[in-house]
Design a protein around this motif. Structure first.
Motif, PDB file in Angstrom:
ATOM      1  N   LEU A 115       0.765  -1.346   0.191  1.00 19.13           N
ATOM      2  CA  LEU A 115       0.095   0.085   0.096  1.00 19.13           C
ATOM      3  C   LEU A 115       0.867   1.427  -0.114  1.00 19.13           C
ATOM      4  N   TYR A 175      -6.305   2.892   2.652  1.00 18.76           N
ATOM      5  CA  TYR A 175      -6.657   2.195   1.433  1.00 18.76           C
ATOM      6  C   TYR A 175      -6.897   3.075   0.249  1.00 18.76           C
ATOM      7  N   LEU A 184      -5.178   2.734  -2.875  1.00 24.51           N
ATOM      8  CA  LEU A 184      -5.716   1.403  -3.742  1.00 24.51           C
ATOM      9  C   LEU A 184      -6.506   1.802  -4.676  1.00 24.51           C
TER      10      LEU A 184
END
Length: 201
Positions: A21, A115, A118
């Motif tokens: 990440l 996140y 992503l």
């Protein structure tokens, strides 16, 4: 010994995910390699492949974690309640803010800062959309079949239309929950509810 091994396994997988990440914050997905992940995580390639078959298996594990697939015990009731309450509310976008946790998981998926890279990666968009569609398909097809008394094929295509639209709107807003996003969600929930009621007739 087993407990120590489990703890070590969890730790190693966590480091691998975190490294992936963090790399994604700097590089587009096609540029992130297993070698780069291993270097950042300070592990060997053998250790990586002990835990994940390839980079897509790692990606799937992260998406599953992000989705919290087992979080909602009765998604049909939750979604039905949300649609009905949104259609009856006079609060406008305030209704969504006050009932945010009732939104489907796919609408809340990128809330965690870890996140965001992503979901901001445009090259991953189609893959993530397919992942969300596949993992929520069964419960949503069941919900739409029960609501509309239609066959599974029609329900699946209707869900694909809905989830693709929701995903595209989130991409357009760069996964940020600004005032405009809340207004659009309130409008779309009313649209979906009244559309379902219209199809019932």
């Amino acid at each position: 010994m087993t407990q120590k091994l489990d703890r070590r396994t969890r730790y190693t997988r966590s480091v691998i995910k975190q490294s992936f990440l963090e790399l994604l914050q700097k590089y587009p997905f096609p540029k992130v390699t297993v070698t780069a992940i291993c270097k950042k995580a300070e592990i060997t390639r053998a250790t990586f492949y002990l835990h994940y078959m390839d980079i897509y298996a790692l990606l799937d594990a992260i998406l599953e974690e992000a989705l919290h697939l087992s979080e909602n015990t009765n998604p049909d009731k939750s979604l039905a309640d949300l649609l009905y309450q949104a259609s009856q509310s006079n609060e406008g976008d305030s209704f969504i803010k006050n009932n945010y946790t009732m939104l489907p998981v796919c609408q809340r998926i990128a809330d965690s800062p870890c996140y965001q890279a992503l979901f901001s990666d445009k090259t991953l968009g189609p893959y993530i959309l397919e992942y969300i569609f596949t993992h929520e398909k069964a419960q949503m097809i069941s919900f739409l079949q029960n609501q509309l008394q239609i066959d599974a094929t029609l329900a699946e295509n209707l869900y694909l239309f809905l989830v693709s639209g929701a995903f595209t709107i989130n991409q357009h807003h760069k996964w940020k929950k600004d005032e405009s996003w809340f207004q659009i969600q309130a409008m779309l929930l009313r649209l979906i509810y009244h559309g379902i009621q219209g199809l019932k007739k």
